[in-house]
Structures are given as C-alpha cells and as structure tokens.
Design a protein around this motif. Structure first.
Motif, PDB file in Angstrom:
ATOM      1  N   ARG A 272       0.814  -1.221   0.000  1.00 40.86           N
ATOM      2  CA  ARG A 272       0.000   0.000   0.000  1.00 40.86           C
ATOM      3  C   ARG A 272       0.848   1.272   0.000  1.00 40.86           C
ATOM      4  O   ARG A 272       0.318   2.364  -0.237  1.00 40.86           O
ATOM      5  CB  ARG A 272      -0.911   0.008   1.228  1.00 40.86           C
ATOM      6  CG  ARG A 272      -0.164   0.005   2.561  1.00 40.86           C
ATOM      7  CD  ARG A 272      -1.100   0.144   3.749  1.00 40.86           C
ATOM      8  NE  ARG A 272      -0.396   0.116   5.021  1.00 40.86           N
ATOM      9  CZ  ARG A 272      -0.209  -0.981   5.760  1.00 40.86           C
ATOM     10  NH1 ARG A 272      -0.672  -2.143   5.327  1.00 40.86           N
ATOM     11  NH2 ARG A 272       0.446  -0.926   6.904  1.00 40.86           N
ATOM     12  N   ASP A 273       2.138   1.162   0.274  1.00 42.12           N
ATOM     13  CA  ASP A 273       3.010   2.337   0.335  1.00 42.12           C
ATOM     14  C   ASP A 273       3.562   2.735  -1.037  1.00 42.12           C
ATOM     15  O   ASP A 273       4.423   3.622  -1.114  1.00 42.12           O
ATOM     16  CB  ASP A 273       4.181   2.071   1.288  1.00 42.12           C
ATOM     17  CG  ASP A 273       3.726   1.922   2.732  1.00 42.12           C
ATOM     18  OD1 ASP A 273       2.893   2.738   3.165  1.00 42.12           O
ATOM     19  OD2 ASP A 273       4.189   0.983   3.412  1.00 42.12           O
ATOM     20  N   PHE A 274       3.065   2.114  -2.106  1.00 35.73           N
ATOM     21  CA  PHE A 274       3.583   2.375  -3.446  1.00 35.73           C
ATOM     22  C   PHE A 274       2.434   2.657  -4.409  1.00 35.73           C
ATOM     23  O   PHE A 274       1.293   2.260  -4.182  1.00 35.73           O
ATOM     24  CB  PHE A 274       4.394   1.166  -3.949  1.00 35.73           C
ATOM     25  CG  PHE A 274       5.582   0.853  -3.100  1.00 35.73           C
ATOM     26  CD1 PHE A 274       6.833   1.325  -3.432  1.00 35.73           C
ATOM     27  CD2 PHE A 274       5.444   0.085  -1.953  1.00 35.73           C
ATOM     28  CE1 PHE A 274       7.939   1.032  -2.649  1.00 35.73           C
ATOM     29  CE2 PHE A 274       6.547  -0.199  -1.150  1.00 35.73           C
ATOM     30  CZ  PHE A 274       7.790   0.273  -1.500  1.00 35.73           C
ATOM     31  N   MET A 275       2.783   3.341  -5.487  1.00 38.86           N
ATOM     32  CA  MET A 275       1.804   3.615  -6.541  1.00 38.86           C
ATOM     33  C   MET A 275       2.478   3.410  -7.891  1.00 38.86           C
ATOM     34  O   MET A 275       3.698   3.571  -8.027  1.00 38.86           O
ATOM     35  CB  MET A 275       1.278   5.055  -6.426  1.00 38.86           C
ATOM     36  CG  MET A 275       2.353   6.121  -6.472  1.00 38.86           C
ATOM     37  SD  MET A 275       1.678   7.783  -6.226  1.00 38.86           S
ATOM     38  CE  MET A 275       3.188   8.772  -6.228  1.00 38.86           C
ATOM     39  N   SER A 276       1.683   3.034  -8.887  1.00 35.70           N
ATOM     40  CA  SER A 276       2.200   2.804 -10.229  1.00 35.70           C
ATOM     41  C   SER A 276       1.712   3.893 -11.165  1.00 35.70           C
ATOM     42  O   SER A 276       0.583   4.377 -11.037  1.00 35.70           O
ATOM     43  CB  SER A 276       1.749   1.434 -10.748  1.00 35.70           C
ATOM     44  OG  SER A 276       2.242   0.391  -9.917  1.00 35.70           O
ATOM     45  N   GLN A 277       2.571   4.280 -12.109  1.00 38.03           N
ATOM     46  CA  GLN A 277       2.212   5.286 -13.092  1.00 38.03           C
ATOM     47  C   GLN A 277       2.011   4.647 -14.458  1.00 38.03           C
ATOM     48  O   GLN A 277       2.368   3.485 -14.677  1.00 38.03           O
ATOM     49  CB  GLN A 277       3.293   6.370 -13.156  1.00 38.03           C
ATOM     50  CG  GLN A 277       3.437   7.159 -11.861  1.00 38.03           C
ATOM     51  CD  GLN A 277       4.381   8.335 -12.001  1.00 38.03           C
ATOM     52  OE1 GLN A 277       5.337   8.290 -12.757  1.00 38.03           O
ATOM     53  NE2 GLN A 277       4.094   9.402 -11.278  1.00 38.03           N
ATOM     54  N   GLU A 278       1.461   5.410 -15.383  1.00 37.49           N
ATOM     55  CA  GLU A 278       1.138   4.871 -16.695  1.00 37.49           C
ATOM     56  C   GLU A 278       2.365   4.397 -17.458  1.00 37.49           C
ATOM     57  O   GLU A 278       2.284   3.478 -18.273  1.00 37.49           O
ATOM     58  CB  GLU A 278       0.379   5.924 -17.521  1.00 37.49           C
ATOM     59  CG  GLU A 278      -1.020   6.240 -16.996  1.00 37.49           C
ATOM     60  CD  GLU A 278      -1.743   7.232 -17.875  1.00 37.49           C
ATOM     61  OE1 GLU A 278      -1.135   7.682 -18.874  1.00 37.49           O
ATOM     62  OE2 GLU A 278      -2.904   7.559 -17.573  1.00 37.49           O
ATOM     63  N   ASP A 279       3.519   5.026 -17.219  1.00 38.94           N
ATOM     64  CA  ASP A 279       4.739   4.631 -17.938  1.00 38.94           C
ATOM     65  C   ASP A 279       5.426   3.420 -17.309  1.00 38.94           C
ATOM     66  O   ASP A 279       6.512   3.026 -17.736  1.00 38.94           O
ATOM     67  CB  ASP A 279       5.716   5.799 -18.004  1.00 38.94           C
ATOM     68  CG  ASP A 279       6.183   6.259 -16.624  1.00 38.94           C
ATOM     69  OD1 ASP A 279       5.669   5.740 -15.611  1.00 38.94           O
ATOM     70  OD2 ASP A 279       7.060   7.147 -16.564  1.00 38.94           O
ATOM     71  N   GLY A 280       4.793   2.831 -16.291  1.00 38.94           N
ATOM     72  CA  GLY A 280       5.361   1.653 -15.642  1.00 38.94           C
ATOM     73  C   GLY A 280       6.177   1.957 -14.405  1.00 38.94           C
ATOM     74  O   GLY A 280       6.583   1.033 -13.682  1.00 38.94           O
ATOM     75  N   ALA A 281       6.444   3.226 -14.139  1.00 41.12           N
ATOM     76  CA  ALA A 281       7.226   3.601 -12.964  1.00 41.12           C
ATOM     77  C   ALA A 281       6.477   3.261 -11.689  1.00 41.12           C
ATOM     78  O   ALA A 281       5.262   3.447 -11.589  1.00 41.12           O
ATOM     79  CB  ALA A 281       7.546   5.090 -13.002  1.00 41.12           C
ATOM     80  N   VAL A 282       7.214   2.767 -10.702  1.00 39.81           N
ATOM     81  CA  VAL A 282       6.660   2.477  -9.385  1.00 39.81           C
ATOM     82  C   VAL A 282       7.311   3.434  -8.393  1.00 39.81           C
ATOM     83  O   VAL A 282       8.543   3.512  -8.317  1.00 39.81           O
ATOM     84  CB  VAL A 282       6.926   1.021  -8.973  1.00 39.81           C
ATOM     85  CG1 VAL A 282       6.383   0.751  -7.579  1.00 39.81           C
ATOM     86  CG2 VAL A 282       6.298   0.068  -9.981  1.00 39.81           C
ATOM     87  N   LEU A 283       6.486   4.156  -7.659  1.00 45.43           N
ATOM     88  CA  LEU A 283       6.982   5.189  -6.751  1.00 45.43           C
ATOM     89  C   LEU A 283       6.368   5.024  -5.371  1.00 45.43           C
ATOM     90  O   LEU A 283       5.295   4.435  -5.211  1.00 45.43           O
ATOM     91  CB  LEU A 283       6.637   6.575  -7.298  1.00 45.43           C
ATOM     92  CG  LEU A 283       7.081   6.875  -8.733  1.00 45.43           C
ATOM     93  CD1 LEU A 283       6.507   8.208  -9.186  1.00 45.43           C
ATOM     94  CD2 LEU A 283       8.598   6.887  -8.837  1.00 45.43           C
ATOM     95  N   LEU A 284       7.046   5.571  -4.387  1.00 46.06           N
ATOM     96  CA  LEU A 284       6.509   5.605  -3.031  1.00 46.06           C
ATOM     97  C   LEU A 284       5.387   6.629  -2.936  1.00 46.06           C
ATOM     98  O   LEU A 284       5.452   7.697  -3.543  1.00 46.06           O
ATOM     99  CB  LEU A 284       7.608   5.959  -2.031  1.00 46.06           C
ATOM    100  CG  LEU A 284       8.577   4.843  -1.639  1.00 46.06           C
ATOM    101  CD1 LEU A 284       9.871   5.434  -1.113  1.00 46.06           C
ATOM    102  CD2 LEU A 284       7.951   3.930  -0.599  1.00 46.06           C
ATOM    103  N   THR A 285       4.373   6.312  -2.152  1.00 51.73           N
ATOM    104  CA  THR A 285       3.349   7.294  -1.836  1.00 51.73           C
ATOM    105  C   THR A 285       3.906   8.268  -0.804  1.00 51.73           C
ATOM    106  O   THR A 285       4.988   8.057  -0.244  1.00 51.73           O
ATOM    107  CB  THR A 285       2.098   6.617  -1.272  1.00 51.73           C
ATOM    108  OG1 THR A 285       2.447   5.977  -0.021  1.00 51.73           O
ATOM    109  CG2 THR A 285       1.548   5.568  -2.241  1.00 51.73           C
ATOM    110  N   GLU A 286       3.166   9.331  -0.534  1.00 54.83           N
ATOM    111  CA  GLU A 286       3.621  10.281   0.488  1.00 54.83           C
ATOM    112  C   GLU A 286       3.767   9.592   1.839  1.00 54.83           C
ATOM    113  O   GLU A 286       4.747   9.802   2.552  1.00 54.83           O
ATOM    114  CB  GLU A 286       2.660  11.458   0.592  1.00 54.83           C
ATOM    115  CG  GLU A 286       3.133  12.505   1.599  1.00 54.83           C
ATOM    116  CD  GLU A 286       2.220  13.723   1.684  1.00 54.83           C
ATOM    117  OE1 GLU A 286       2.362  14.487   2.647  1.00 54.83           O
ATOM    118  OE2 GLU A 286       1.371  13.892   0.779  1.00 54.83           O
TER     119      GLU A 286
END
Length: 343
Positions: A272-286
């Motif tokens: 739950r601490d991560f989010m995915s973007q349309e380009d495939g990037a996986v990033l941390l949430t705030e």
C-alpha cells in the motif's frame, strides 16, 4: 568527533517553507503545519516544494544548513549551500588529482574496492545467516565473481577496464539480490536493477535510499571543504555531485541496500506504500516516503565501530569520516585513501 544532527525532510508537495525568528515554519494551503527550531538541523530536503522564503534561504546560507530541492518522485533538482569550508589549497589539490588520469584512477579503484568488498560481505552474511532459505549455489557464484573482480581491480591501468569490471560485478550482485528478500516475496519480487524509472517496489526503495545517501555524502564533502561536483570515478556533468556518487559507492550495499532489506523483511513497508504510473514507474506514496524517512533517521543514529579508525561512531557520521579521510589523503597527510571496508 562531529556531532550528528537531524535532516528535516518535507514530503508534503504543497508545503511552503519560511523563517520565523530561529524557527522554520512549514505551511500548506496557508495553514501552519509545523514550526521547528532550525538549530536542530544540518540539512533540509524538500520533495516537490512550491517555494521557500528568501529569509529562510539566507539563514541556511549563513548557518551552513544545506537546502536541497527534489521533485515529488525524488529526482534531484538543486542544492543551496553557503560558503565552502576548508581552504582553496585543498580544492586545488582535488582538481589537480581529478585532472590526472593516473591519480584519479587510483582513487576510483579505492572506491570500487570498497564497493565490491562490501557487496561480497553482504552476500556472504546472508548465506551464513539464512542458509536454509537462500540459494547457496547462486550466492556462491556471485561471491566468486566479486572476489575475481577485486583481484582484477589491482591490475587495472585504465578507466575503461575499471568501468567494465564495475558493470560486470554489479550485474552479478543484483542477479542474486532477490535471494536476500525473505519476506513479502511476491510483493517485492526483484529480478534486476531498474533506475529511470524504477519498475518495481524494491527498485523504488533502492533508488530512494540512494538519493538520501547521495545527499548525506554531498553534505559531508562540502563540510570538510571538498567540491562535491568534481569526482574521480564519475565524470563531470553539469548539476551532478560526482564526488558524492564516488563516495557513496562503498556505502551502497552496507548502508542503503541493507536498509532497504530491513524495510522489506521486517514489514516496515507494504504494498500500500507504493503507486504505479502509466509509464510503468513504481513510486513511493507520500505516506510511504514518511515511513522510509523516519526509518532512515533511526538508521543514521545506530552505532558501529569504524573499521579504520577503530572508534565507535553513528552510521550517519560514516560519510563525514570518509570525507575527512579523503581530504587528508588529498592534502598529503596519509599515503592512501582507506575505503570503508565493513566486516
């Protein structure tokens, strides 16, 4: 010994920073979110900030509080620092060595010796401590490649061969890094290193930890009077703190990689601490960034015995000690730069 202070991390992308007396005031949507005494901080790192007041910037310049600006995803944007410490003779020595292929190569080799030694140690310790759940065969193969890489480094006479060894050993190390993930294996599966952008949750954590470590290394180098932008292993590039990237090579595995593994294996971070973007990037949430930053501060306060000085210090001071040793070598006070070799 230098006293370790705290770095203030501002993760709210809507936060505005300003000065109130000796305090930093963090506001969001014109409401005060926090008010903290600036004397407690050695650095401020903001993520996706809308602004900082001129008064705060001047205070940071006058009191050597490094103010770093990162994008909301953790990409380095810029850094505000005050007058360099040290003296011009130290920086002239740094530039002279950087311009000498032979002398720069010796320092580059030292950084990589520390990197490969520590990577091998991380894998060997995992094999020893978790022999029932890791693949000893795969780890042994990677450890052997790192051992051979260390031997090859001693004979290197040019930068191209040096970077070839670095690339081959990095692939060997990360080919088995997934073996060190003992918990949440389906959520944090790892096959190889992806950077721009990170394509899975483990890579997102690694990239974020490396960003934090690079900030700490740049601050340490500037504190002893070195130019963080002029490196020996990493070539000059506008806006890149090349020497900070050099210094952090030997600390990546024992500081940042082990930190990431702790976050995953102790379930301090979750899917739950991560989010995915349309380009495939996986990033941390705030919220994920807040969790990681709090754990990073705790990690920096833990103690160890420095392998060269034989003194007990905090992990957060390791970049500062290595920067001091590098400065002593460049001044001619010691015969060789001693990389951080963790055991």
């Amino acid at each position: 010994m230098k006293k370790i202070l705290t770095t203030l991390y501002v993760t709210n992308p809507k936060a505005y920073l300003k000065l109130d007396g000796g305090n930093i005031v963090v506001t969001s949507n014109h409401e005060t979110v926090a008010k903290l005494p600036l004397i407690s901080f050695e650095g401020i790192v903001t993520f996706g900030y809308p602004g900082a007041s001129p008064g705060l910037m001047r205070y940071c310049l006058e009191h050597n509080v490094a103010l770093s600006f990162l994008s909301e995803t953790g990409q380095f944007c810029g850094r505000l620092t005050g007058e360099l410490n040290g003296n011009v003779l130290l920086r002239r020595a740094q530039y002279r060595v950087a311009d000498s292929e032979t002398e720069a190569l010796q320092l580059a080799k030292a950084f990589l010796i520390g990197k490969l030694f520590n990577q091998r140690w991380v894998l060997a310790r995992a094999k020893r401590d978790h022999s029932l759940v890791v693949s000893a065969t795969q780890l042994d193969a990677a450890i052997q490649q790192l051992r051979e890489g260390l031997q090859a480094l001693k004979k290197v006479n040019d930068a191209t061969t040096l970077r070839g060894i670095e690339g081959n050993t990095a692939r060997a190390y990360f080919s088995v890094f997934g073996e060190l993930i003992l918990q949440q294996q389906s959520e944090f599966s790892f096959s190889d290193r992806s950077r721009r952008p990170p394509l899975d949750r483990t890579n997102a954590l690694l990239s974020y930890a490396y960003t934090l470590l690079a900030h700490d290394c740049a601050a340490a180098l500037e504190a002893v009077g070195l130019d963080a932008y002029v490196g020996f292993l990493h070539t000059d590039r506008p806006g890149r703190t090349s020497l900070a990237l050099d210094l952090m090579e030997e600390l990546r595995s024992v500081f940042a990689d082990r930190f990431v593994l702790t976050l995953i294996n102790k379930r301090m971070v979750r899917k739950r601490d991560f989010m995915s973007q349309e380009d495939g990037a996986v990033l941390l949430t705030e919220q994920g960034r807040r969790t990681v930053l709090a754990a990073w501060q705790d990690r920096r306060s833990e103690q160890l015995v420095h392998p060269f000085l034989k003194e007990k210090i905090q992990w957060g001071l390791v970049p500062h000690v290595q920067a001091l040793l590098l400065a002593r070598y460049l001044r001619g006070d010691i015969d060789a730069y001693p990389p951080f070799l963790w055991k």
